[in-house]
Write a protein that holds these residues in place. Structure first.
Motif, short mmCIF file in Angstrom:
data_model
loop_
_atom_site.label_atom_id
_atom_site.label_comp_id
_atom_site.label_asym_id
_atom_site.label_seq_id
_atom_site.Cartn_x
_atom_site.Cartn_y
_atom_site.Cartn_z
N ALA A 53 3.67 13.45 1.60
CA ALA A 53 3.12 12.79 2.73
C ALA A 53 4.24 12.22 3.88
O ALA A 53 4.17 12.38 5.02
N HIS A 54 5.41 11.80 3.25
CA HIS A 54 6.61 11.12 4.02
C HIS A 54 7.12 12.19 4.91
O HIS A 54 7.54 12.07 6.04
N ARG B 296 -6.17 0.57 6.51
CA ARG B 296 -5.13 0.18 5.59
C ARG B 296 -3.71 -0.35 6.34
O ARG B 296 -2.94 0.44 6.56
N VAL B 297 -3.89 -1.71 6.15
CA VAL B 297 -2.64 -2.23 7.03
C VAL B 297 -1.84 -3.13 5.71
O VAL B 297 -2.40 -3.38 4.77
N SER C 99 -2.22 15.45 6.56
CA SER C 99 -1.10 14.50 6.58
C SER C 99 -0.26 14.66 5.25
O SER C 99 0.38 13.74 4.94
N ASP D 93 0.85 -1.08 -0.13
CA ASP D 93 0.17 0.28 -0.04
C ASP D 93 0.93 1.07 -0.09
O ASP D 93 1.31 1.57 1.03
N ARG E 29 -1.20 9.18 10.98
CA ARG E 29 -2.75 9.02 10.80
C ARG E 29 -3.11 7.53 10.61
O ARG E 29 -2.48 6.67 10.42
N THR E 30 -4.44 7.56 10.82
CA THR E 30 -4.95 5.98 10.54
C THR E 30 -5.87 6.50 9.11
O THR E 30 -6.51 7.57 8.94
N PHE E 31 -6.58 5.40 8.50
CA PHE E 31 -7.53 5.49 7.41
C PHE E 31 -8.94 5.25 7.74
O PHE E 31 -9.13 4.33 8.56
N ALA F 159 5.01 12.99 7.79
CA ALA F 159 5.13 11.64 8.88
C ALA F 159 6.44 12.13 9.52
O ALA F 159 6.45 11.88 10.82
N ARG F 160 7.32 12.30 9.18
CA ARG F 160 8.67 12.69 9.80
C ARG F 160 8.81 13.79 10.67
O ARG F 160 9.57 13.77 11.44
N ALA G 19 5.40 5.66 14.83
CA ALA G 19 6.01 6.45 13.89
C ALA G 19 6.25 7.48 14.96
O ALA G 19 6.72 8.65 14.64
N ALA H 167 9.22 6.66 9.67
CA ALA H 167 8.89 7.98 10.48
C ALA H 167 9.50 8.01 12.05
O ALA H 167 10.08 8.96 12.30
N ARG I 108 3.71 5.77 2.48
CA ARG I 108 4.35 7.41 2.66
C ARG I 108 3.79 8.01 3.97
O ARG I 108 4.62 8.61 4.35
N THR I 109 2.63 7.65 4.46
CA THR I 109 2.25 8.19 5.57
C THR I 109 2.90 7.72 6.78
O THR I 109 2.88 8.46 7.91
N LEU I 110 3.69 6.84 6.46
CA LEU I 110 4.56 6.35 7.70
C LEU I 110 6.01 6.53 7.51
O LEU I 110 6.93 6.15 8.14
N GLY I 111 6.18 7.52 6.68
CA GLY I 111 7.49 8.02 6.57
C GLY I 111 8.31 7.81 5.56
O GLY I 111 9.68 7.89 5.49
N VAL I 112 8.04 6.87 4.68
CA VAL I 112 8.63 6.24 3.51
C VAL I 112 8.73 7.37 2.48
O VAL I 112 7.67 7.78 1.92
N ASN I 113 10.07 7.68 1.95
CA ASN I 113 9.97 8.61 0.70
C ASN I 113 9.92 7.57 -0.45
O ASN I 113 10.97 7.18 -0.99
N VAL J 95 -1.17 14.08 2.29
CA VAL J 95 -1.54 12.88 1.33
C VAL J 95 -2.27 13.47 0.08
O VAL J 95 -1.90 13.27 -1.16
N GLU K 29 0.54 4.56 -0.53
CA GLU K 29 0.16 5.75 0.18
C GLU K 29 0.36 5.45 1.63
O GLU K 29 0.96 6.62 2.48
N ARG K 30 0.15 4.23 2.26
CA ARG K 30 0.05 3.95 3.58
C ARG K 30 1.73 4.03 4.22
O ARG K 30 1.89 4.63 5.08
N ALA L 290 0.73 3.79 13.59
CA ALA L 290 0.99 5.17 13.72
C ALA L 290 1.69 5.62 15.06
O ALA L 290 2.46 6.44 14.91
N GLY M 140 6.48 1.59 10.85
CA GLY M 140 6.41 2.56 11.40
C GLY M 140 7.48 3.18 12.21
O GLY M 140 7.71 4.19 11.95
#
Lengths: 305, 289, 393, 251
Positions: D74-75, D90-91, D52, A181, D84-86, D78-79, D158, D108, A186-191, D54, A183-184, D155, D104
């Motif tokens: 977004a990253h 989304r796992v 976030s 995933d 966030r959650t969705f 995060a850093r 992170a 981040a 990315r939101t956890l900090g992966v470039n 996105v 986008e997920r 999350a 996580g």
């Protein structure tokens, strides 16, 4: 632990396979070389495309770029320099196009990577014809078969070792996150952009280096043969039949596929492709997880015996 | 003026041929996510059937096209039943349908192509039909190219109309958006899937039949057509009948103009460059939904 | 038809097997090769080359075997599909020469595949006489085991220039395919035209796989050259002919390269081919030997050979046969015999110098009726040339 | 008043002609627990996407911990400590629960000054969430409710300054819902992480948060104490016709 096992296996395979040129028949050596070439191509393809689910059809382009580096360097660059340089050129190309196209997904990504490969092939054809007044280059004194074999062996093992190391690393985790995933991740900090481009370029390096190493065997390097899309298709086929998300799958598949095709070709010189096609269909229908799932099933039985 | 007309028209006609090659695959991939890489092989079968009928039985190739369509439709039902039904049923995600159908497509490609080698040999084949030039507003075209172009346009318009205005079309579009959802609202995918797949092969076969009047045929002819089809349908936007036609025509015109203004050697470069540029600007093709 | 071909192989093998008890002390001469039976090279390979191998093995075995320095031994062909891939070509010849150690080899089809086996024939020391390999670059490798029996591009283009000069052609437009073949032909043509004072008023190149050349032909038509020359491959040869006819572009001389000599060219395009010139070398009218060859080929394979390189494939086998009769299967001696001897073949006397067949002259052919008549040089001509070319039919 | 850890200034997001967020301001301070409510289609999730990284907003600014991150991917958010959650969990389905949490932490969680460092170990996070025994289970095999919890764990790994929760309660039983609410309070209380929480089950949310912001048709129409907001005529108006009656909102 698993990384150490994989690296040890690579080392042992290297020790076993390196003396082959002095021990086995010319044909066995040639066949082994084919297997190794596809091991390297399939493993490096799966390292990126299997992990991220970005189905790349650019393998033929990387292979051809590598081959052309040896062709252009022939006579001035030693083979040992041309091969890594070929890999590097392919990796640079991958990094450049990766930055532009890695936001496309699914079939769009597959077809555009194919298109880019064709674009390079036609650009090289045009450039060669216009400025060098030639189409294709002759390798007048190719390196000895033993040398080519050892270089391809080294590249195949390096590809496997790299793939194992990537899987065990943060980088590998990031690639898997992109595949699962994006986008997920990315939101956890992966470039993700950087990770994808890096993975794409790393895979391209091996395809390019293998192209540089193998194409000298053909004496005449021309766009139609070194950018042959079938090299790319076959790589995808092998990796996916093996199980692209695994490490062992593509290796096993490359060996099985190369040897099987060859045996069928020699045994049934007129109908072998029919047999191969039918086998392939049956395999996909009844072993959808690929060859790797056989291995997993076996392991599972061992554990639950 | 006549010169420009001829140049653009020639590009459009070649573009129509590109679209023609792609329509069947677009239907299969766009609607069911079946990446049928053996598309060109079935096109080749259509070409051989038409050639056989014309050369050995003297049948008018145009009149024979319905037979080709029917034969390949039947073959499509069979292939779907033997290969793709299982994949569609056992794959948990649409990405897996795509990946597995790609592999089965490879298998079919080997199988069908080699069967053609065994039956007909590797030799080039061909015949002459509607090869006489027709003059239209000062420009000259051969009848067979016009026929191929006409069929491509007609088939595209027909598909656009069917998809947009009929009940079947609504069902097919629902299926396209969500196969599971389609089942929920009572669309029988068990019937629709094989029929759409068969229609895809029938269209490939008719395309092959039409092309056999224009170009030579060999068992190896399929692969370049599959590549053309893939390029055209991604350029147009997967699953879009209008996009498929527009994508093909665009490529044809770009090539014709490119050949005139630059060098024919740059033709491939140009068409790939246009293709890539379009996808970079519109990542889901010209007619993205 | 391939069934016939398949049957041919079977019968060759069966014959060899049937003779085993009688000649138990004398094993068959094993002759290996790889050739395209599938993929893009197959159409050419199965028209020009492999049918000749099969027919030759049949004829030799029917006559009691190959004369090996006075002793007759049966022939066994060991042929594999090379899948139109250079790597498979290399692997198969490594098997044949390195592992199986066959007695003799025959060449694969096409310049690229011949390039790929060049280092191998030198390494293992197998002479190879290639009917479908063209280009100075191949000969430039100075491989002592390689012999090119087909007339090289410069020679064919000189003949064309002489023919056109004799017809007072002053201007020409040329298109060529972006491949080594097209480029080498063009280089030869350019030099020959310059020498003869024929001006090239337009030159265009195009890539493989082109589906439409009409815009180019329209541009060329507007310049109205005396002669039009397409240094083309089969698909484009057909395309350029059909599209020139489509736009009624009818220069005094219309020449296309590979594929014009194929029977299918005449069969597909029908009367439209009348007066089209092309790359052809001989036809059944050229000599009684040629007639016998064409007839035998039709009888054996139920299809005509092409009128360009098929006979050369046959001639290469004849050269090999005569050399083996003289010196046996010692490959070094065989090589020397081929390099120094003169051989009587279906294409006439053949002698090699630095690997090149230097006795067969360049030729121009032209479709007239159902035959691809040789129209130049005059001493080889089978019919007078139609010039200027009649209007398209 | 401390500096806000997250500050949105006049954030505007358009989809073609539709304005999903229209000049929304929001400040979130360290340790705050803020509810975000609004009728269907009010633009809550879109606003989260902007917060976030996105989605890049068409106008407005986003400042995280004093750094202007407007338009960054977004990253980077995060850093800088936005996790966030969705709405639908989304796992990473093929990875185990433990690997999901480790993910996580590896990215981040590693690359910034830690806002909280209560957890060094993914297993401890799973324990905190009550998922300890599920560590080796592939995430795709967990129930949706547990996948939601796992998402919170990802999350938290992170090490965020601010946690954006998009509907944790959907599809939960009443008991599960209470437990989730308690968990969210613990995250704020024990870890000191600021929380912005979107919830459709407005009543539960109102009981838990100290402050609530209301979005309606892309605009923020109220922001403040839950009881005061519930009596706001504009809010009552906005919810008319929705399934939640104004009286119950105020209850």
């Amino acid at each position: 632990m698993r990384l150490a096992t994989a690296l040890a296996a690579c080392a042992i395979a290297g020790l076993v396979l390196a003396p082959a040129p002095w021990l086995v028949s010319d044909f066995a050596l040639s066949l082994t070389l084919s297997c190794l070439m596809y091991v390297g191509l399939a493993v490096s393809w799966a390292m990126f495309s299997g992990a991220t689910n970005y189905l790349s059809l650019a393998t033929a382009a990387f292979f051809g770029i590598g081959a052309y580096v040896t062709a252009w360097g022939h006579g001035t660059l030693p083979y040992a320099v041309a091969v890594p340089l070929g890999g590097l050129a392919a990796a640079l190309f991958a990094a450049a196009i990766g930055a532009a196209v890695l936001h496309l997904r699914g079939a769009y990504f597959a077809v555009i990577t194919f298109g880019l490969g064709e674009l390079v092939r036609h650009a090289i054809t045009y450039g060669e014809k216009t400025w060098a007044r030639t189409v294709g280059r002759v390798i007048s004194d190719p390196p000895a078969t033993e040398t080519v074999y050892l270089v391809v062996l080294a590249l195949a093992l390096a590809a496997v070792a790299t793939a194992a190391a990537v899987r065990a690393s943060r980088f590998g985790l990031a690639l898997a996150g992109v595949g699962s995933d994006e986008e997920r991740a990315r939101t956890l900090g992966v470039n993700t952009r950087l990770v994808k481009t890096g993975g794409f370029a790393l895979a391209a390096f091996f395809a390019g280096a293998l192209g540089a190493a193998v194409a000298v065997r053909w004496t005449y390097i021309e766009p139609a043969s070194v950018f042959n899309p079938f090299i790319g298709f076959q790589t995808v086929l092998i990796a996916m039949v093996g199980g692209a998300h695994t490490l062992a799958g593509p290796i096993a598949s490359a060996v099985v596929f190369s040897v099987l095709t060859e045996l069928l070709r020699l045994q049934f010189p007129y109908a072998y492709l029919i047999v191969l096609g039918a086998l392939l269909i049956l395999l996909v229908l009844y072993l959808p997880g690929g060859l790797a799932s056989l291995l997993e099933r076996w392991k599972w039985r061992q554990r639950h015996a | 003026m006549g010169f420009w007309l001829e140049l653009i028209a020639s590009g459009l006609i070649t573009g129509g041929i590109y679209a023609l090659v792609a329509i069947g695959l677009n239907l299969q991939y766009g609607l069911m996510r079946i990446m049928n890489i053996s598309h060109g092989e079935f096109l080749m079968l259509g070409a051989y059937l038409t050639w056989l009928a014309h050369t050995f039985a003297g049948v008018n190739p145009l009149a024979f096209l319905p037979v080709v369509a029917l034969a390949l439709f039947g073959a499509g039902l069979l292939v779907y039943r033997l290969c793709f039904r299982r994949i569609a049923r056992t794959s948990p995600a649409v990405e897996l349908i795509e990946a597995r159908s790609l592999l089965v497509g490879f298998g079919l490609m080997y199988l069908v192509q080699n069967a053609a080698y065994l039956v007909w040999g590797a030799d080039l084949r061909g015949y002459s039909f509607l090869a006489e030039p027709v003059e239209i507003m000062g420009a000259r075209f051969t009848g067979n190219r016009l026929a191929a172009f006409g069929f491509a346009v007609a088939a595209s318009l027909f598909l656009i109309a069917v998809l947009r205005w009929t009940l079947v079309g609504k069902a097919v579009r629902a299926m396209m958006q969500s196969p599971a959802g389609a089942q929920l609202v009572g669309i029988d995918t068990a019937v629709l899937h094989p029929v759409v797949f068969g229609a895809g092969l029938a269209l490939a076969g008719v395309a092959g039949g039409l092309l056999s009047m224009v170009y030579e045929i060999t068992p190896a002819m399929g692969e370049p057509y599959t590549v053309t089809a893939l390029i055209v349908i991604t350029l147009g936007g997967l699953g879009s009948a209008a996009g498929c036609l527009a994508g093909g025509l665009l490529l044809g015109v770009v090539e014709a103009l490119g050949m005139h203004f630059t060098s024919p050697s740059l033709k491939m470069l140009l068409s790939y460059a246009v293709f890539i540029a379009v996808l970079l600007a519109r990542p889901k093709g010209l007619f993205a939904r | 038809m391939s069934i016939a071909r398949f049957g041919g192989i079977l019968s060759a093998v069966a014959l060899a097997a049937a003779c085993l008890p009688a000649a138990a002390q004398e094993a068959p001469v094993r002759i290996g090769y790889a050739i395209a039976r599938t993929g893009p090279w197959a159409a050419g390979a199965q028209l020009t080359q492999e049918p000749n191998y099969i027919m030759w093995a049949d004829q030799v075995n029917a006559a009691g075997g190959l004369n090996v320095k006075g002793r007759k031994r049966k022939v066994e062909l060991v042929g594999f599909d090379d899948r139109s891939e250079a790597e498979t070509v290399v692997r198969t010849y490594e098997k044949l020469m390195g592992s199986d150690k066959v007695d003799l080899i025959l060449p694969p089809w096409g310049t690229g595949a011949n390039f790929a086996v060049m280092p191998l024939i030198q390494k293992y020391g197998y002479p190879m006489i290639a009917p479908t390999a063209t280009g100075r670059r191949l000969l430039g490798m100075k491989n002592p085991y390689f012999f090119a029996i087909l007339q090289q591009p410069d020679r064919m283009m000189e003949a064309l220039a002489e023919f056109l000069k004799a017809r007072r052609v002053e201007t020409a437009a040329v298109i060529h395919v972006d491949e080594l073949f097209g480029l080498e032909q063009y280089t030869g043509l350019e030099a020959a035209f310059k020498e003869k004072g024929i001006r090239i008023i337009e030159k265009k190149t195009y890539p493989l796989g082109v589906k439409d050349l009409k815009p180019v032909l329209n541009d060329i038509k507007a310049k109205n050259p005396d002669a039009f020359i397409a240094l083309s491959y089969p698909p484009d040869t057909f395309l350029v002919t059909a599209q020139a006819r489509e736009i009624a572009f009818n220069p005094k001389a219309f020449y296309a390269a590979v594929g014009t000599a194929f029977p299918i060219y005449r069969d597909k395009l029908g009367p439209a081919v009348e007066g089209v010139m092309g790359l052809g070398t001989l036809n059944p009218k050229s000599s009684p030997a040629a007639k016998a060859y064409f007839d035998a080929h039709v009888a054996k394979h139920n299809k005509e050979p092409d009128r360009w390189a098929s006979a050369h494939a046959w001639a290469a086998l004849q050269v090999l046969e005569q050399a083996v009769a003289k010196v046996g299967l010692d490959r070094k001696a065989l090589r020397d015999a081929i390099a120094t001897g003169e051989f009587d073949t279906v294409i006439g006397k053949v002698r090699f110098k630095d690997g090149e067949n230097v006795t067969t002259p360049g030729v121009v052919s032209q479709w007239q009726g159902r035959e691809f008549e040789v129209v130049w040089p005059p001493d080889k001509a089978t019919a007078p040339a139609l010039f200027p070319k009649p209007a398209w039919r | 008043m401390p500096e806000p850890v997250l500050s949105a200034r006049a954030v505007t997001v358009r989809f073609g002609g539709l304005v999903a967020c229209d000049g929304v301001d929001l400040d979130v301070r360290a340790g705050e627990l803020v509810g975000l409510i609004g009728p269907n289609g009010a633009g809550k999730t879109t606003f989260f996407h902007a917060l976030s990284g996105v989605l890049a907003p068409d106008a407005g600014r986003l400042i995280v911990g004093g750094a202007d991150l407007t338009g960054r991917p977004a990253h980077v958010f995060a850093r800088h400590g936005v996790a966030r959650t969705f709405q639908t969990p989304r796992v990473f389905r093929d990875m185990t629960a433990l690997e999901n949490v480790r993910f996580g932490m590896e990215f981040a969680g590693r690359s910034r000054v830690h806002a909280h460092d209560a957890f060094d170990d993914p297993q401890a996070i799973l324990g905190f969430l009550g998922l300890g025994e599920a560590a080796a289970v592939p995430a795709g095999a967990l129930t949706p409710a547990r996948q939601r919890l796992l998402e919170i764990g990802m999350a938290l790994a992170a090490r965020p300054r601010v946690l954006l929760l998009d509907e944790v309660a959907a599809g939960l039983t009443h008991a599960e819902l209470e437990a989730s609410a308690a968990l969210i309070r613990r995250v704020r209380d024990e870890l000191g992480v600021a929380v912005v929480w979107i919830e459709h089950a407005v009543r539960v949310l109102m009981d838990q948060v100290e402050r609530v912001a209301v979005l309606h048709q892309g605009r923020k129409i109220a922001d403040g104490d839950p009881r005061a907001v519930a009596r706001d005529p504009a809010v009552v108006e906005a919810y008319l016709g929705e399934e939640i009656e104004p009286q119950r909102l105020a209850a």
